[in-house]
Design a protein around this motif. Structure first.
Motif, PDB file in Angstrom:
ATOM      1  N   TYR A 118     -14.640  -9.970   8.625  1.00 42.40           N
ATOM      2  CA  TYR A 118     -15.443 -10.445   9.753  1.00 42.40           C
ATOM      3  C   TYR A 118     -15.304 -11.955   9.949  1.00 42.40           C
ATOM      4  CZ  TYR A 118     -18.498 -11.898   5.965  1.00 42.40           C
ATOM      5  OH  TYR A 118     -18.985 -12.482   4.822  1.00 42.40           O
ATOM      6  N   LYS A 119     -14.622 -12.615   9.038  1.00 40.84           N
ATOM      7  CA  LYS A 119     -14.530 -14.072   9.087  1.00 40.84           C
ATOM      8  C   LYS A 119     -13.474 -14.532  10.099  1.00 40.84           C
ATOM      9  CE  LYS A 119     -15.928 -14.455   4.226  1.00 40.84           C
ATOM     10  NZ  LYS A 119     -15.547 -14.920   2.866  1.00 40.84           N
ATOM     11  N   LYS A 120     -13.406 -15.842  10.299  1.00 43.52           N
ATOM     12  CA  LYS A 120     -12.468 -16.424  11.242  1.00 43.52           C
ATOM     13  C   LYS A 120     -11.053 -15.917  10.962  1.00 43.52           C
ATOM     14  CE  LYS A 120     -10.860 -20.917  12.898  1.00 43.52           C
ATOM     15  NZ  LYS A 120     -10.946 -22.393  12.751  1.00 43.52           N
ATOM     16  N   GLU A 123     -14.368 -13.068  14.150  1.00 45.32           N
ATOM     17  CA  GLU A 123     -15.816 -12.989  14.346  1.00 45.32           C
ATOM     18  C   GLU A 123     -16.174 -12.158  15.583  1.00 45.32           C
ATOM     19  OE1 GLU A 123     -14.971 -17.354  13.065  1.00 45.32           O
ATOM     20  OE2 GLU A 123     -14.023 -15.788  14.278  1.00 45.32           O
TER      21      GLU A 123
END
Length: 223
Positions: A118-120, A123
């Motif tokens: 889910y991180k950069k 997102e």
């Protein structure tokens, strides 16, 4: 025959490059079960999509017999269940498939969270995935009332009470979903419309956005 038809369509629309782009897309080694046993957790997304397809196809079959009217809804389900060829099987697939889809979405969400996918720069795709989760929950809730039996009726009444308890906008949500002072004909008609038209349209749009972003950003790396 099929080859000639494909060549005829390809000559006019040039669809071969699109299929080659899909077929030649490289898959990272860490999602290949032949190399890593943990790669099986990356299958939850594909399995979720498969169950959604089953729900759509079985739901299309059910709508050919279902009547969204309080005086005929239960009879139409009974007819489908007992008189239509393979109706019991298709309804069973749709009924149990709803629960399986929710479970698969939950497992897929857990995989994305615990692997940090889910991180950069993903997102936005995470937000789309969370919205998909809520849409599927909404489909499960609205579909539960459609058989119009006692269990569905009282479960929906409980759901309406929960909706009404939402701070500030609870009453508005209850009125929007229920349509009247009681769970009745208006509620069934609204739940049918939401379940068959509105939420599936949102679902398909979010799925398209989800897949496009996966295609652009690729599959996330291992933990």
């Amino acid at each position: 025959m099929l080859a000639k038809l494909y060549d005829w369509v390809d000559e006019r629309l040039d669809i071969t490059p699109m299929w080659r782009d899909l077929a030649d897309h490289e898959v990272p080694e860490h999602v290949n079960p032949a190399y890593h046993f943990s790669a099986f957790v990356y299958c939850f997304g594909g399995l979720t999509f498969f169950t959604i397809v089953i729900q759509i196809l079985s739901g299309m079959f059910l709508t050919m017999y279902y009547v969204p009217d309080i005086s005929r809804a239960w009879d139409s389900v009974f007819y489908l269940q007992n008189k239509v060829a393979y109706g019991q099987i298709v309804r069973g697939m749709h009924h149990w498939g709803a629960s399986v889809t929710i479970v698969m979405v939950f497992l897929h969400t857990l995989r994305v969270f615990f692997t940090g996918a889910y991180k950069k720069p993903r997102e936005l795709n995470w937000v789309v995935g969370v919205l998909l989760f809520f849409v599927i929950l909404g489909l499960g809730f609205t579909g539960y009332l459609l058989p119009w039996d006692m269990k569905a009726l009282f479960a929906t009444k409980v759901g309406m009470q929960i909706a009404a308890s939402v701070p500030f906008i609870g009453g508005w949500i209850q009125t929007l979903l229920q349509g009247s002072d009681i769970v009745g004909a208006q509620t069934l008609a609204r739940f049918f419309a939401i379940h068959v038209f509105f939420l599936p349209a949102v679902l398909l749009g979010l799925l398209a956005a989800h897949f496009i972003m996966i295609r652009r950003q690729g599959i996330s790396g291992p933990l």
